[in-house]
Design a protein around this motif. Structure first.
Motif, PDB file in Angstrom:
ATOM      1  N   HIS A  92       0.795  -1.223   0.000  1.00  0.00           N
ATOM      2  CA  HIS A  92       0.000   0.000   0.000  1.00  0.00           C
ATOM      3  C   HIS A  92       0.828   1.274   0.000  1.00  0.00           C
ATOM      4  O   HIS A  92       0.287   2.361  -0.194  1.00  0.00           O
ATOM      5  N   ALA A  93       2.153   1.175   0.196  1.00  0.00           N
ATOM      6  CA  ALA A  93       2.984   2.369   0.320  1.00  0.00           C
ATOM      7  C   ALA A  93       3.830   2.653  -0.910  1.00  0.00           C
ATOM      8  O   ALA A  93       4.533   3.662  -0.948  1.00  0.00           O
ATOM      9  N   THR A  94       3.791   1.774  -1.919  1.00  0.00           N
ATOM     10  CA  THR A  94       4.622   1.925  -3.104  1.00  0.00           C
ATOM     11  C   THR A  94       3.753   1.913  -4.358  1.00  0.00           C
ATOM     12  O   THR A  94       2.684   1.295  -4.371  1.00  0.00           O
ATOM     13  N   ALA A  95       4.233   2.563  -5.414  1.00  0.00           N
ATOM     14  CA  ALA A  95       3.462   2.583  -6.666  1.00  0.00           C
ATOM     15  C   ALA A  95       3.379   1.193  -7.278  1.00  0.00           C
ATOM     16  O   ALA A  95       2.305   0.764  -7.716  1.00  0.00           O
ATOM     17  N   VAL A  96       4.507   0.461  -7.311  1.00  0.00           N
ATOM     18  CA  VAL A  96       4.454  -0.899  -7.861  1.00  0.00           C
ATOM     19  C   VAL A  96       3.557  -1.781  -7.002  1.00  0.00           C
ATOM     20  O   VAL A  96       2.818  -2.633  -7.513  1.00  0.00           O
ATOM     21  N   GLY A  97       3.598  -1.587  -5.693  1.00  0.00           N
ATOM     22  CA  GLY A  97       2.748  -2.377  -4.809  1.00  0.00           C
ATOM     23  C   GLY A  97       1.272  -2.107  -5.022  1.00  0.00           C
ATOM     24  O   GLY A  97       0.452  -3.030  -5.012  1.00  0.00           O
ATOM     25  N   LYS A  98       0.917  -0.848  -5.221  1.00  0.00           N
ATOM     26  CA  LYS A  98      -0.481  -0.513  -5.473  1.00  0.00           C
ATOM     27  C   LYS A  98      -0.964  -1.113  -6.788  1.00  0.00           C
ATOM     28  O   LYS A  98      -2.107  -1.582  -6.890  1.00  0.00           O
ATOM     29  N   VAL A  99      -0.103  -1.105  -7.795  1.00  0.00           N
ATOM     30  CA  VAL A  99      -0.466  -1.733  -9.068  1.00  0.00           C
ATOM     31  C   VAL A  99      -0.699  -3.223  -8.875  1.00  0.00           C
ATOM     32  O   VAL A  99      -1.697  -3.781  -9.339  1.00  0.00           O
ATOM     33  N   LEU A 100       0.225  -3.883  -8.181  1.00  0.00           N
ATOM     34  CA  LEU A 100       0.102  -5.323  -7.955  1.00  0.00           C
ATOM     35  C   LEU A 100      -1.178  -5.645  -7.185  1.00  0.00           C
ATOM     36  O   LEU A 100      -1.876  -6.614  -7.490  1.00  0.00           O
ATOM     37  N   LEU A 101      -1.486  -4.835  -6.186  1.00  0.00           N
ATOM     38  CA  LEU A 101      -2.684  -5.062  -5.378  1.00  0.00           C
ATOM     39  C   LEU A 101      -3.946  -4.749  -6.163  1.00  0.00           C
ATOM     40  O   LEU A 101      -4.951  -5.467  -6.067  1.00  0.00           O
ATOM     41  N   ALA A 102      -3.906  -3.702  -6.982  1.00  0.00           N
ATOM     42  CA  ALA A 102      -5.096  -3.291  -7.741  1.00  0.00           C
ATOM     43  C   ALA A 102      -5.540  -4.354  -8.723  1.00  0.00           C
ATOM     44  O   ALA A 102      -6.745  -4.539  -8.947  1.00  0.00           O
TER      45      ALA A 102
END
Length: 259
Positions: free
Chosen positions: A133-143
């Motif tokens: 939830h704190a990184t752009a790549v992480g948000k993409v992966l989660l989305a």
């Protein structure tokens, strides 16, 4: 820990102490982390040192050994080798720190990274992990995960790395929906003060990835100018990863030399 543990589980528990802790640990530190009697830890650590998984320094502290590091380099090697030349292109075209990550549990695992010349507050490294939830790549992966994965993630308490980290579940859920609608994610000082990031999905089967750029937060107002480049590079990685890899049996053998 429960009794009846195998030798393998005990050895892995010792190695697990280095996953997110200090680089060098004492024998007592290792024994405490692995919940092992000191004599048992001493014996197993000695075997790990002999194999090369651990090394002992002049102060009697233990660090990860070169042999274990060499073995670990094979993790994600196919994706890293496939993406590497395209990641280099991404850096060359943007002159910003470029990286690729996959989801590992509730964290973004960084498979590769190429550093720019501008000194940007560093949050992770190759092989490192950061909260989704704190990184752009992480948000993409989660989305782009299944609904139940996102719901399970949002149901847990979200840690704030900085005062700017989005930790409200409702706000984050809406943000992830926006990421799916627009095809990219951004952060502004959510994992480190002074840095921002932007990322897009790399649609791979069976494990999706994300590529992104990290830059100084002073450049965050116009980082979306890199979106065409990011999406073009992501597509090239998808095409390269879809090509079948030759098996050992398919690799041509050299004919023996005649004297």
């Amino acid at each position: 820990m429960p009794s009846g543990r195998t030798v393998t589980s005990k050895a892995l528990a010792l190695l697990g102490a280095f996953e997110s802790g200090p680089n060098a640990l004492s024998l007592s530190d290792l024994a405490e982390f692995a919940d092992l009697p000191l004599p048992t830890a001493h014996r197993l650590v000695g075997e790990l040192v002999e194999w090369g998984a651990l090394e002992r320094d002049d102060r009697g502290r233990y660090t990860v050994g070169l042999r274990l590091w060499t073995v670990a380099q094979n993790a994600g090697r196919h994706l890293r080798d496939t993406a590497r030349p395209h990641l280099q292109d991404l850096f060359s075209l943007t002159q910003e720190t470029a990286h690729i990550a996959i989801r590992d549990g509730d964290e973004a695992l960084y498979i590769d990274r190429i550093y720019g010349s501008t000194r940007v507050p560093r949050a992770s490294r190759v092989g490192g992990r950061l909260p989704l939830h704190a990184t752009a790549v992480g948000k993409v992966l989660l989305a782009y995960e299944e609904d139940w994965v996102r719901d399970a993630y949002l149901a847990h308490r979200l840690e704030a790395a900085t005062k700017h980290t989005h930790i409200n579940p409702g706000r984050l859920a809406a943000e992830l929906q926006k990421v799916r609608d627009e095809g990219y994610a951004t952060t502004q000082e959510e994992v480190r003060e002074g840095s921002c990031s932007i990322a897009v999905p790399v649609r791979l089967d069976p494990h999706p990835a994300a590529i992104g750029l990290v830059m100084l937060s002073t450049r965050g107002t116009n980082m979306t100018r890199h979106l065409p480049t990011l999406r073009g590079i992501a597509h090239r990685i998808e095409v390269a990863a879809s090509r079948p890899q030759p098996s050992l049996a398919q690799i041509p053998r050299r004919s023996p030399r005649r004297s």
